[in-house]
Scaffold this motif. Structure first.
Motif, mmCIF file in Angstrom:
data_model
loop_
_atom_site.group_PDB
_atom_site.id
_atom_site.type_symbol
_atom_site.label_atom_id
_atom_site.label_comp_id
_atom_site.label_asym_id
_atom_site.label_seq_id
_atom_site.Cartn_x
_atom_site.Cartn_y
_atom_site.Cartn_z
ATOM 1 N N THR A 121 -6.999 4.976 15.826
ATOM 2 C CA THR A 121 -6.682 5.863 14.428
ATOM 3 C C THR A 121 -6.901 4.979 13.300
ATOM 4 O OG1 THR A 121 -5.393 7.428 15.532
ATOM 5 C CG2 THR A 121 -5.280 7.424 13.115
ATOM 6 N N ILE A 122 -7.408 5.277 12.270
ATOM 7 C CA ILE A 122 -7.559 4.557 11.119
ATOM 8 C C ILE A 122 -7.128 4.986 9.869
ATOM 9 C CG2 ILE A 122 -9.083 3.157 9.652
ATOM 10 C CD1 ILE A 122 -11.158 2.744 12.181
ATOM 11 N N LEU A 123 -6.245 4.491 8.971
ATOM 12 C CA LEU A 123 -5.733 4.801 7.945
ATOM 13 C C LEU A 123 -6.316 4.155 6.561
ATOM 14 C CD1 LEU A 123 -3.919 6.660 6.096
ATOM 15 C CD2 LEU A 123 -1.978 5.039 6.296
ATOM 16 N N THR A 124 -6.917 4.684 5.720
ATOM 17 C CA THR A 124 -7.417 3.767 4.662
ATOM 18 C C THR A 124 -6.699 4.386 3.332
ATOM 19 O OG1 THR A 124 -9.444 4.802 4.405
ATOM 20 C CG2 THR A 124 -9.518 3.111 5.759
ATOM 21 N N ILE A 125 -6.614 3.254 2.276
ATOM 22 C CA ILE A 125 -5.992 3.633 1.188
ATOM 23 C C ILE A 125 -6.668 3.057 0.111
ATOM 24 C CG2 ILE A 125 -3.995 3.821 -0.531
ATOM 25 C CD1 ILE A 125 -2.102 3.648 2.045
ATOM 26 N N SER A 126 -7.715 3.824 -0.654
ATOM 27 C CA SER A 126 -8.682 3.097 -1.471
ATOM 28 C C SER A 126 -8.456 3.665 -3.021
ATOM 29 C CB SER A 126 -10.285 3.581 -1.119
ATOM 30 O OG SER A 126 -10.235 3.382 0.038
ATOM 31 N N ASP A 127 -8.432 2.637 -3.787
ATOM 32 C CA ASP A 127 -8.442 3.211 -5.083
ATOM 33 C C ASP A 127 -9.367 2.451 -6.128
ATOM 34 O OD1 ASP A 127 -7.959 0.577 -6.517
ATOM 35 O OD2 ASP A 127 -6.454 0.281 -5.103
ATOM 36 N N GLY A 183 -9.126 -3.943 -9.084
ATOM 37 C CA GLY A 183 -9.617 -4.723 -8.123
ATOM 38 C C GLY A 183 -8.764 -6.060 -8.124
ATOM 39 N N ILE A 184 -9.221 -6.831 -7.041
ATOM 40 C CA ILE A 184 -8.569 -8.277 -6.552
ATOM 41 C C ILE A 184 -9.870 -9.225 -6.876
ATOM 42 C CG2 ILE A 184 -7.257 -9.702 -5.196
ATOM 43 C CD1 ILE A 184 -6.277 -6.942 -3.961
ATOM 44 N N PRO A 185 -9.543 -10.418 -7.688
ATOM 45 C CA PRO A 185 -10.428 -11.470 -7.723
ATOM 46 C C PRO A 185 -10.746 -12.058 -6.340
ATOM 47 C CG PRO A 185 -9.001 -11.465 -9.394
ATOM 48 C CD PRO A 185 -8.617 -10.587 -8.576
ATOM 49 N N GLN A 186 -12.011 -12.486 -5.898
ATOM 50 C CA GLN A 186 -12.360 -12.904 -4.616
ATOM 51 C C GLN A 186 -11.557 -13.931 -4.269
ATOM 52 O OE1 GLN A 186 -14.318 -11.431 -2.172
ATOM 53 N NE2 GLN A 186 -14.309 -9.724 -3.479
ATOM 54 N N LYS A 187 -11.404 -14.852 -5.174
ATOM 55 C CA LYS A 187 -10.480 -16.003 -4.956
ATOM 56 C C LYS A 187 -9.035 -15.698 -4.381
ATOM 57 C CE LYS A 187 -8.852 -17.108 -9.740
ATOM 58 N NZ LYS A 187 -9.013 -17.932 -10.776
ATOM 59 N N ASP A 188 -8.521 -14.621 -4.732
ATOM 60 C CA ASP A 188 -7.109 -14.330 -4.323
ATOM 61 C C ASP A 188 -7.129 -13.472 -3.036
ATOM 62 O OD1 ASP A 188 -6.423 -15.619 -6.744
ATOM 63 O OD2 ASP A 188 -5.841 -13.741 -7.903
ATOM 64 N N ILE A 246 -7.965 -6.011 4.150
ATOM 65 C CA ILE A 246 -7.839 -5.697 2.480
ATOM 66 C C ILE A 246 -9.240 -6.079 2.014
ATOM 67 C CG2 ILE A 246 -6.663 -7.723 2.055
ATOM 68 C CD1 ILE A 246 -5.478 -5.956 -0.528
ATOM 69 N N THR A 247 -9.891 -5.166 1.505
ATOM 70 C CA THR A 247 -11.171 -5.750 0.828
ATOM 71 C C THR A 247 -11.252 -5.172 -0.677
ATOM 72 O OG1 THR A 247 -12.132 -3.494 1.569
ATOM 73 C CG2 THR A 247 -12.632 -5.457 2.808
ATOM 74 N N SER A 248 -11.689 -5.798 -1.650
ATOM 75 C CA SER A 248 -11.858 -5.632 -2.828
ATOM 76 C C SER A 248 -12.901 -5.836 -3.782
ATOM 77 C CB SER A 248 -10.328 -5.893 -3.473
ATOM 78 O OG SER A 248 -10.302 -5.666 -4.834
ATOM 79 N N THR A 249 -13.243 -5.245 -4.649
ATOM 80 C CA THR A 249 -14.326 -5.799 -5.540
ATOM 81 C C THR A 249 -13.739 -5.721 -7.133
ATOM 82 O OG1 THR A 249 -16.079 -5.030 -4.190
ATOM 83 C CG2 THR A 249 -16.739 -5.408 -6.709
ATOM 84 N N GLU A 250 -13.781 -6.588 -7.508
ATOM 85 C CA GLU A 250 -13.017 -6.699 -8.942
ATOM 86 C C GLU A 250 -13.693 -5.810 -10.009
ATOM 87 O OE1 GLU A 250 -11.514 -10.374 -12.032
ATOM 88 O OE2 GLU A 250 -13.029 -10.855 -10.548
ATOM 89 N N GLY A 251 -12.971 -5.073 -10.648
ATOM 90 C CA GLY A 251 -13.489 -4.102 -11.523
ATOM 91 C C GLY A 251 -13.904 -2.953 -11.057
ATOM 92 N N GLN A 252 -13.841 -2.675 -9.620
ATOM 93 C CA GLN A 252 -14.225 -1.336 -8.837
ATOM 94 C C GLN A 252 -13.223 -0.845 -8.205
ATOM 95 O OE1 GLN A 252 -18.095 -1.735 -6.858
ATOM 96 N NE2 GLN A 252 -18.763 -2.950 -8.214
ATOM 97 N N THR A 291 -9.840 -1.391 -4.759
ATOM 98 C CA THR A 291 -9.503 -2.095 -3.551
ATOM 99 C C THR A 291 -9.108 -1.082 -2.324
ATOM 100 O OG1 THR A 291 -8.174 -3.624 -4.842
ATOM 101 C CG2 THR A 291 -7.422 -3.556 -2.753
ATOM 102 N N THR A 292 -9.490 -1.541 -1.292
ATOM 103 C CA THR A 292 -9.222 -0.805 0.091
ATOM 104 C C THR A 292 -8.566 -1.534 1.036
ATOM 105 O OG1 THR A 292 -11.326 0.396 -0.307
ATOM 106 C CG2 THR A 292 -10.418 0.566 1.750
#
Length: 353
Positions: A274-280, A284-289, A330-336, A338-339
């Protein structure tokens, strides 16, 4: 270590040695008597002198070796409160001393490792408490200002109450986080694995935060594609995790300038998990962080923007998921946006906790 103390410690060895010498003399005498002869006094004296000489040489060598070790041991005990003196026992002369030293070093290594871990936990806890106390001062100060403003302008009473409610929510969230930080240190005593309806827990957290969603102009979307959303976990800790991820999503989504702000909660199945995802669709989060978001007290660039981050929410989320046997990514694209993905294993996973 004095000779007197040494001889007392070696009493059994000395007694056994001379007892064997006497036994040998008796056996020789009996053999001579059998042949109708007898040991002369000069022979007995020579044998005893020879045995005494060999005995003395052995005792002195043994004493010299052990004296050096025990002198170092006494110095070690005198300076046992200083870690830099832990190596003075390295010179061991006998096998039993080497074994004793090996055991001592093992115990000492285990103790120092445990001590460092406890010191690190204590430092992290104190750092968190200092940061948390500082942050709790801000909403309290805002509440005071709002109340003062409301007294001067009665028409602003409704806005004042709403502001107070929001600030009070921040205080309650901070208190809840501190409470769970304290409980986390004794996690093994405070969890219970059971069957939990994941969908119900997610809906409960959404409903409890509906005012925050409304005031932040964020629309929650809930998608369930899994036929069965029952998972094995600890319900209380699971809801704490969902709540932390939800507040993070709200906090960084309301900062974006997008017209349609939303947070998507999704429950799905993959390979019997079972997979729970929370996306907004927030900032977003900078790649370096990204690689450091699960580190304690790490707030990154976004934390400096909001001035509300403690750096403990995601850290606790990761630690609790690890303890419960759940995966978290956790995956994220800055400006778009985070999931965050939480993976619940099969029904046997919890046996590995």
């Amino acid at each position: 270590m004095g000779m007197k103390n040494y001889l007392m410690d070696r009493f059994l060895f000395i007694s056994a040695y001379w007892f064997q010498v006497l036994i040998v003399l008796v056996i020789i005498q009996l053999d001579f008597l059998h042949s109708h002869h007898s040991l002369r006094k000069e022979n007995v004296a020579y044998i005893l002198f020879l045995c005494l000489f060999i005995f003395t040489i052995c005792i002195l060598i043994d004493y010299t070796i052990k004296k050096k070790f025990f002198i170092k041991a006494e110095k070690f005990l005198e300076n046992s409160n200083k870690q830099e003196h832990t190596v003075i026992l390295e010179d061991a002369g006998t096998r039993e001393q080497r074994e004793f030293l090996r055991i001592l070093q093992k115990v000492q290594s285990t103790y120092l490792t445990s001590l460092r871990k406890n010191e690190k936990k204590q430092q992290e806890y104190l750092q968190f408490m200092n940061l948390w106390i500082h942050q709790m001062k801000t909403p309290a100060f805002v509440i005071s200002l709002v109340l003062d403003k409301a007294r001067k302008k009665e028409s602003a009473a409704e806005d004042a109450l709403e502001s107070i409610r929001q600030e009070n929510e921040r205080i309650l969230q901070g208190l809840d986080l501190v409470l769970h930080v304290a409980r986390y240190n004794e996690f093994e005593k405070d969890y219970k694995i059971e069957y939990v309806q994941l969908e119900s827990s997610v809906r409960k957290m959404i409903n409890e935060n509906k005012r925050t969603f409304i005031s932040s102009a964020i629309f929650p979307v809930f998608e369930v594609t899994a036929e069965n959303s029952v998972v094995q976990t600890d319900k209380k800790w699971l809801e704490f995790i969902i709540n932390q991820l939800l507040h993070n999503a709200i906090k960084y989504t309301k900062l974006t300038q997008k017209e349609k702000k939303h947070i998507i909660f999704s429950i799905s199945m993959k390979a019997e998990n079972t997979i729970l995802t929370i996306s907004d669709n927030g900032i977003g989060i900078p790649q370096k962080d990204i690689k450091r978001v699960f580190d304690p007290f790490f707030t990154g660039e976004n934390g400096r923007v909001t001035h509300e981050a403690t750096g403990m929410g995601l850290f606790l989320t990761k630690q609790i998921c690890d303890r419960l046997g759940h995966g978290v990514q956790i995956t994220s694209t800055e400006g778009q946006g985070t999931t965050v993905t939480i993976l619940f294993g099969n029904e046997h996973t919890y046996f590995n906790i």
